[in-house]
Scaffold this motif. Structure first.
Motif, PDB file in Angstrom:
ATOM      1  N   ARG A 263       0.852  -1.180   0.000  1.00 41.39           N
ATOM      2  CA  ARG A 263       0.000   0.000   0.000  1.00 41.39           C
ATOM      3  C   ARG A 263       0.891   1.234   0.000  1.00 41.39           C
ATOM      4  N   THR A 264       0.359   2.364  -0.400  1.00 43.53           N
ATOM      5  CA  THR A 264       1.186   3.573  -0.461  1.00 43.53           C
ATOM      6  C   THR A 264       1.709   3.950   0.920  1.00 43.53           C
ATOM      7  N   CYS A 265       0.923   3.636   1.969  1.00 40.49           N
ATOM      8  CA  CYS A 265       1.386   3.934   3.324  1.00 40.49           C
ATOM      9  C   CYS A 265       2.526   3.021   3.765  1.00 40.49           C
ATOM     10  N   ASP A 266       2.761   1.935   3.016  1.00 41.75           N
ATOM     11  CA  ASP A 266       3.868   1.025   3.325  1.00 41.75           C
ATOM     12  C   ASP A 266       5.197   1.524   2.777  1.00 41.75           C
ATOM     13  N   VAL A 267       5.177   2.600   2.015  1.00 40.84           N
ATOM     14  CA  VAL A 267       6.413   3.238   1.551  1.00 40.84           C
ATOM     15  C   VAL A 267       6.517   4.551   2.313  1.00 40.84           C
ATOM     16  N   ARG A 268       7.438   4.608   3.257  1.00 38.92           N
ATOM     17  CA  ARG A 268       7.504   5.760   4.157  1.00 38.92           C
ATOM     18  C   ARG A 268       8.938   6.000   4.608  1.00 38.92           C
ATOM     19  N   GLU A 269       9.143   7.141   5.237  1.00 40.15           N
ATOM     20  CA  GLU A 269      10.461   7.482   5.764  1.00 40.15           C
ATOM     21  C   GLU A 269      10.587   6.997   7.202  1.00 40.15           C
TER      22      GLU A 269
END
Length: 506
Positions: A334-340
């Motif tokens: 999910r897009t929230c799984d790509v994070r800083e």
């Protein structure tokens, strides 16, 4: 030795316990699946002796349950009157006493006559109710009951021993017509999932196996599956996959399901799969080889021509190549799984929202490679943020895998369009990633963590996990990032993708 330990289980305390899986008819009578009893000893030989004594008693109990006496059956149906001075057993014994004994309760024949009279009244009332409601009354079952009841009364009047035999008929019929023995394999699968609570991935794999079995044999009841049906199933799988490894895996799952069905009383044996092997024509699975620089350049050339950077399929190969992620891990992000995380962009591999993760070691943070960022991957991430999924155009296949259709498509390209052999597939990206970590001399536990393997599992001494790796929370993200950024792929021309992505505007 196997015979000595049959029906014996050693508990964590070291004491042996006797266990016996009950037949289906006894299961139905007792409401129990298994009988267990402690031997109270840790000595295997003494436990085997005690086991034999216990098993003799259990077999006698099974025989008694299957052939109860008139007294035992009546005890379940008739309660002693509150004003009766004796016990329940005495009341039942007097009830079936020889004719002419006037000291006990009414005879069994008298009780039967009284009961039949009550039922006849119910029969008359039911007939009247049907007539008033205008519903046809079917009296065939009532007639059959009254005929059998009159026969029982005659025998009870005569004190005939056949009463006992007639009264155990229902139990015998139940054993012969056990509904468990007609359960279709699809229904057995549903029950197995409900009772055993397998993981989503395991349940999906068993569903595929059962679907292929039904394609080969139809939806057979588990009780009638024979070795011939198993062979037809094996042949069907070989037509579809042609891989000995997959065939063995499917046979193993069928064996496990039938073993469970046997324990639940759906079958009388667990042997139909034993000895059935893939045929000599089934190809042995080949170990996948990593992509080399030339392979990667050819794939990138194809992707640059076939897709635009806005297309999910444009990024999957390169993202896998630079992260080592498994196909399903990547495709379900999910897009929230790509994070800083502490200033480092990461892929967060987790089980949230029902995502499939192979094992606990696979739950991890994997830094995003600088090369992937330079190619514009974060622009793709921003573009898809409103959808909630990093690759929103990917749809789940029949088994619920988001990687299924893509793998079929890209592997077809590899083998048909680019001419790669069967030893290379999308999974070769993980092999290539691992080789680059080795070549960069990245420390072993860092490699394992990035790769989603148990730390230290690749060491000597029997490939056992080192005890030290079970302590602490793992590596700092900065340490993982330092190791991952060493992945370089010498000889790969990234400009093929850089030129394409550089022309795009967010």
């Amino acid at each position: 030795m196997a015979r000595e330990t049959k029906n014996l289980t050693r508990l964590p305390s070291g004491i042996f316990q006797v266990e016996f899986n009950l037949p289906a008819d006894i299961n139905a009578l007792t409401g129990m699946r298994t009988w267990r009893k402690s031997t109270k000893t840790r000595d295997p030989k003494e436990a085997a002796r005690i086991r034999d004594e216990i098993m003799v008693g259990w077999r006698q109990e099974i025989e008694r349950l299957r052939n109860p006496s008139v007294e035992e059956r009546l005890e379940k149906l008739i309660r002693v009157p509150s004003d009766w001075p004796g016990t329940q057993q005495e009341f039942i014994r007097d009830l079936v006493a020889a004719p002419g004994d006037d000291d006990g309760p009414p005879s069994l024949a008298a009780l039967l006559r009284n009961y039949v009279g009550i039922v006849r009244g119910m029969h008359g009332a039911a007939q009247v109710m049907h007539e008033l409601a205008g519903v046809p009354f079917k009296g065939s079952a009532w007639k059959e009951f009254f005929a059998q009841a009159e026969q029982l009364i005659v025998l009870a009047d005569a004190g005939d021993s056949l009463v006992s035999k007639l009264m155990v008929v229902p139990a015998a019929q139940k054993a012969e017509h056990d509904p468990n023995k007609s359960v279709p394999i699809t229904v057995a699968l549903t029950t197995w999932k409900k009772n055993e609570h397998p993981t989503k991935a395991t349940a999906s794999a068993y569903e595929v196996m059962v679907r292929r079995f039904v394609e080969a044999n139809g939806d057979l009841s588990v009780s009638e599956i024979s070795r011939q049906h198993v062979r037809l199933f094996r042949d069907k799988v070989e037509e579809q996959v042609r891989s000995a490894g997959t065939v063995k895996n499917m046979l193993s799952k069928l064996s496990a399901l039938l073993n469970w069905a046997w324990k639940e009383g759906y079958r009388d044996d667990i042997k139909p799969v034993k000895g059935v092997q893939p045929t000599k024509n089934a190809n042995a699975p080949k170990k996948k080889r990593p992509f080399n620089a030339d392979d990667i350049n050819r794939v990138h050339g194809y992707l640059a021509k076939a897709y635009k950077p806005e297309d999910d399929r444009y990024w999957l190969f390169t993202a896998a190549l630079l992260s080592g992620l498994r196909a399903e891990e990547l495709c379900t992000l999910r897009t929230c799984d790509v994070r800083e995380e502490f200033g480092v962009w990461c892929f967060d591999i987790n089980r949230e929202n029902g995502k499939f993760v192979k094992n606990d070691a696979s739950v991890r943070l994997v830094p995003v490679h600088k090369q992937l960022i330079d190619l514009g991957f974060l622009k793709h991430h921003a573009r898809t943020s409103s959808t909630g999924r990093l690759f929103p155009t990917l749809q789940p296949d029949n088994d619920g895998r988001y990687s299924g259709y893509w793998l079929n498509q890209i592997n077809h390209v590899f083998h048909k369009s680019l001419g790669f052999g069967s030893d290379k597939s999308f999974h070769s990206t993980r092999h290539a990633f691992q080789d680059q970590l080795r070549n960069a001399e990245v420390e072993l536990t860092v490699r394992d963590r990035l790769f989603g393997h148990t730390e230290g599992f690749g060491l000597d001494e029997g490939r056992r996990k080192r005890a030290a790796t079970s302590y602490g929370d793992g590596h700092y993200i900065a340490v993982l990032n330092e190791g991952l950024q060493k992945v370089a792929y010498p000889g790969v021309d990234w400009s093929v993708l850089s030129e394409r992505t550089g022309q795009q505007e967010l």
